[in-house]
Design a protein around this motif. Sequence first.
Motif, short mmCIF file in Angstrom:
data_model
loop_
_atom_site.label_atom_id
_atom_site.label_comp_id
_atom_site.label_asym_id
_atom_site.label_seq_id
_atom_site.Cartn_x
_atom_site.Cartn_y
_atom_site.Cartn_z
N VAL A 1 1.30 -1.14 -0.53
CA VAL A 1 -0.44 0.00 0.09
C VAL A 1 0.83 1.25 -0.39
CG1 VAL A 1 -1.97 1.68 1.49
CG2 VAL A 1 -1.84 -1.35 1.33
N ARG A 2 2.25 1.04 0.69
CA ARG A 2 2.59 2.12 1.61
C ARG A 2 3.16 2.59 -0.54
NH1 ARG A 2 6.33 4.65 5.39
NH2 ARG A 2 5.17 2.53 6.12
N ARG A 3 3.85 1.64 -1.20
CA ARG A 3 4.77 1.56 -2.36
C ARG A 3 2.73 2.27 -3.52
NH1 ARG A 3 6.27 -2.99 -3.89
NH2 ARG A 3 6.93 -3.50 -1.88
N GLN A 4 2.59 1.68 -3.30
CA GLN A 4 1.41 2.41 -4.40
C GLN A 4 1.00 4.03 -4.10
OE1 GLN A 4 -2.71 -0.76 -4.38
NE2 GLN A 4 -2.84 0.17 -6.78
N LEU A 5 0.68 4.86 -2.73
CA LEU A 5 0.50 5.55 -2.56
C LEU A 5 1.40 6.68 -2.91
CD1 LEU A 5 -0.42 5.22 1.29
CD2 LEU A 5 -2.15 5.90 -0.68
N GLN A 6 2.66 5.81 -2.91
CA GLN A 6 4.13 6.88 -3.57
C GLN A 6 4.00 7.31 -5.09
OE1 GLN A 6 7.15 4.85 -2.33
NE2 GLN A 6 7.51 5.35 -0.21
N ASP A 7 3.27 6.70 -5.59
CA ASP A 7 3.19 6.74 -7.11
C ASP A 7 1.14 7.41 -7.37
OD1 ASP A 7 5.30 4.93 -7.70
OD2 ASP A 7 4.01 3.43 -7.76
N MET A 8 1.10 7.98 -6.38
CA MET A 8 -0.25 8.41 -6.64
C MET A 8 -0.23 10.01 -6.60
SD MET A 8 -2.99 6.61 -4.50
CE MET A 8 -4.79 7.75 -4.30
N GLU A 9 -0.76 11.11 -7.13
CA GLU A 9 -0.98 12.55 -6.95
C GLU A 9 -1.64 12.70 -6.11
OE1 GLU A 9 0.32 14.86 -8.90
OE2 GLU A 9 0.48 13.04 -10.96
N PRO A 10 -1.28 13.33 -4.29
CA PRO A 10 -1.38 14.31 -3.27
C PRO A 10 -3.35 14.27 -3.46
CG PRO A 10 0.50 15.87 -3.60
CD PRO A 10 0.10 14.49 -5.56
N GLU A 11 -3.00 15.04 -4.80
CA GLU A 11 -5.10 15.27 -4.81
C GLU A 11 -5.84 13.71 -4.82
OE1 GLU A 11 -2.74 16.77 -6.77
OE2 GLU A 11 -3.43 16.23 -8.89
N ASP A 12 -5.33 12.05 -5.85
CA ASP A 12 -6.02 11.50 -5.65
C ASP A 12 -5.68 11.05 -4.51
OD1 ASP A 12 -6.26 12.34 -8.10
OD2 ASP A 12 -4.59 11.64 -8.72
N ILE A 13 -4.73 10.63 -3.34
CA ILE A 13 -4.63 10.40 -2.03
C ILE A 13 -5.97 11.10 -1.16
CG2 ILE A 13 -3.40 10.20 -0.28
CD1 ILE A 13 -1.05 9.85 -1.80
N ALA A 14 -6.29 12.20 -1.49
CA ALA A 14 -7.27 13.05 -0.96
C ALA A 14 -8.44 12.23 -0.91
CB ALA A 14 -6.94 14.34 -1.02
N VAL A 15 -8.91 12.14 -2.00
CA VAL A 15 -9.88 11.48 -2.64
C VAL A 15 -10.17 10.36 -2.13
CG1 VAL A 15 -11.58 10.76 -4.49
CG2 VAL A 15 -10.64 13.21 -4.53
N LEU A 16 -9.26 9.71 -2.07
CA LEU A 16 -9.03 8.02 -1.66
C LEU A 16 -9.05 8.02 0.58
CD1 LEU A 16 -8.02 5.13 -1.48
CD2 LEU A 16 -5.82 5.47 -0.77
#
Lengths: 452, 452
Positions: free
Chosen positions: B29-44
């Motif tokens: 999961v940590r690795r997947q989060l690293q590949d995501m844009e901050p704004e997409d992490i916010a929605v997640l």
Amino acid sequence: MAEQIEFDQAHQTLHEITQALDNGRFVHVRRQLQDMEPEDIAVLLEASPRKAREVLWQLTDPEDYGEILDELAEDVKDALVSKMAPEKLAEATEGMDTDDVAYVLRSLPDDLSREVLAQMDTADRLRVETALSYPEDTAGGLMNTDVITIRGDVDVDVVLRYLRMRGELPEATDALYVVDNENKLIGHLSLTTLLTTQPDTPVSEVMDDADEAIKVDTKDSDVASLFERRNWVSAPVVDEHQILVGRITIDDVVDVIREDAEHSMMSMAGLDDDEDTFAPVFQSARKRSIWLGANVLAALAAASVSNMFEGTLQAMASVAVLMTIVPSMGGVAGNQTVALVIRGLALGHIGQSNKRELLLKEAAIGLLNGVLWAVLIGLIIVIWKGEVELGIIISVAMLTNLFVAGIAGVVIPMVLKKINIDPALAGGMALTTVTDVVGLSAFLGLATFMIH
Amino acid sequence: MAEQIEFDQAHQTLHEITQALDNGRFVHVRRQLQDMEPEDIAVLLEASPRKAREVLWQLTDPEDYGEILDELAEDVKDALVSKMAPEKLAEATEGMDTDDVAYVLRSLPDDLSREVLAQMDTADRLRVETALSYPEDTAGGLMNTDVITIRGDVDVDVVLRYLRMRGELPEATDALYVVDNENKLIGHLSLTTLLTTQPDTPVSEVMDDADEAIKVDTKDSDVASLFERRNWVSAPVVDEHQILVGRITIDDVVDVIREDAEHSMMSMAGLDDDEDTFAPVFQSARKRSIWLGANVLAALAAASVSNMFEGTLQAMASVAVLMTIVPSMGGVAGNQTVALVIRGLALGHIGQSNKRELLLKEAAIGLLNGVLWAVLIGLIIVIWKGEVELGIIISVAMLTNLFVAGIAGVVIPMVLKKINIDPALAGGMALTTVTDVVGLSAFLGLATFMIH
């Protein structure tokens, strides 16, 4: 010195102009309209009763028609456009953005729209026809075709000289698009990068990749959420072969965001989202009566539940007196959940992976508030009516109905969405029908069982 | 080649990550989060149930914290921030826009917010403190202080060289601001003008006037409607002496527009506009029960009307069976008008000059639909119950209630607004109380008069 914008001014203007119209001071009004920005005239028209609106339109400088039409709400625009001659309309569209002309033409009857197109010059007509060929609610329907493209192998200096030679840039230009010789999008060069880079740098070295181009068939609400998340000012649109076909700008996206957000509120009350505040009485009455008709069915469903318990109502009039309380509370509690779920679905927060969690949470809230209000209402009824049994009956019915309301509030909008019925439109009424029927059945059924 | 954005992808990601969390695959999961844009992490995060949310937050790269916090809905942000150590928070705010740091700090308890400020370097702290000194819902609370200013007497060429020397420009820069030596705003030079003007032209010749600067105490919703009308990307903010104090950008305005539009819908259902979809059960239950409490009073008001007619209900149980129909129809019709008026008030379409017109229109619609549904319901009841008198009674009560609903639907929200109560919050419930009381009184009163 710079003049500050006064916000009460808009209503002041409206008030003055309405009075001037009433007094027949048309020359005065015409002069005032000439001093106003087209977008402010649009607000003035929207805020004017229909008769005043038509007079104001006549007094407006036809040069401003295009820009005003573009800013008007759909219903208001349609009413004005339907009374204009095709030549006048064609004239009004000169200098408008392609997507805005398409917006105006879409609402016209086919033959009228063809006539307007025939009056336009060939280049404009072709561009507008292309815009009209995309569905209104997609990226294609939102985009403009006024895109500035450059090649990746030239230096920044060449781009700077090209822009100076070109003169004016399209509105809201914040980037130039880098394409290959087949017009395939390779990247974009933002104006800020262009301004902060040494002139002898090749474009390909400083441009950004084209990895987030919008596809022409993307839904407009998805375009809007991309702009919101990425804080874009404009974005390129490509077809399935990655060929650049246009550009979407934030001003059009803001309209989509506003409409999407208003849609939920208006639909939940059973109104069109673009209903004109001053629509003609017959037109509004007809539109709204469809919704009232749906509610008649809901109300008759509730009445037929009561009808099953006519004997109990006959025997104990105090049951009849109290029978509206439980359905009313269930409707209010359930609609809180429905509103939350509708917003969550619209924002993309709710899906397969978290629906169980949401259902459990709302059921728990229903149960908690059910216990609280069951006890309180029970006590109130015992004190008011002096009948302990009636208090117990209403308590149990209340608890049941608030619990059911929490569950139905999650399930109904999600099921409606799955079968492609707009949850904002039908969710509230479906929920109310459920809470009415369950609330009445529980209360009257228990009363019949315990007392009768 | 450029990858297209898939919109179902967001839910796919959410689903995958939820499953990975359930299986304890934290490294994945940590690795997947690293590949995501901050704004997409916010929605997640917003779409994640609370426990998963906290685990995800732990697994997110702290470097992204600042940008993510800025994108999060208020309730979600507050919950995460309240558990962070002041040093970590201070670290997260590095590199964030001033207004966004202020947004994060505003929700903290005073002592915690002071601690975070103490951890920041002096220049940053001073800027954030200035931002915090303006009320949150004004232009001052929305603005950034990262403004590029130039003098009017220099040539375009000098500006170009200055920008190249300066390097990167602040986000969403579409204009440079021209000030005098007291930092008074004189005008602005758009980047597009800068790029299309010959280098030897003085700035003062090509700049636009500063006649539409926003005052620092302008309300945020007024700022939003200015941006919407004028299609701005950014705008300068000045104090009462016309001194330039900051700049507002469209991305922050879009948030205001979204919140304003959502506010009406959520308030009408009795919810906070920033209610977290996955708020803790107790917290939600408490917030919502206030609204249910208000509805108890409304429901009891209706029940006490019925109580006055207990004798009639006792004598004729069919009256009790049918008594919910008229209030229900009145509530639905009245809420259509309330929704229309609330939107009209929010958009500034309704004021002194047109309120009479609006009242007449809605009363006429009420009358028209009143006649239609009076006749239809009357017929249905006569056929169903076989009692002509009951049909006449329900018809007259229906007509009365729909007419009253049209008038009350205009008057209630406008009066609430005048006495500074939010019409979106209280309008619907006040309206329903009126239509319940009027509907029940008319129906039961007539029944008592004619039959009893």
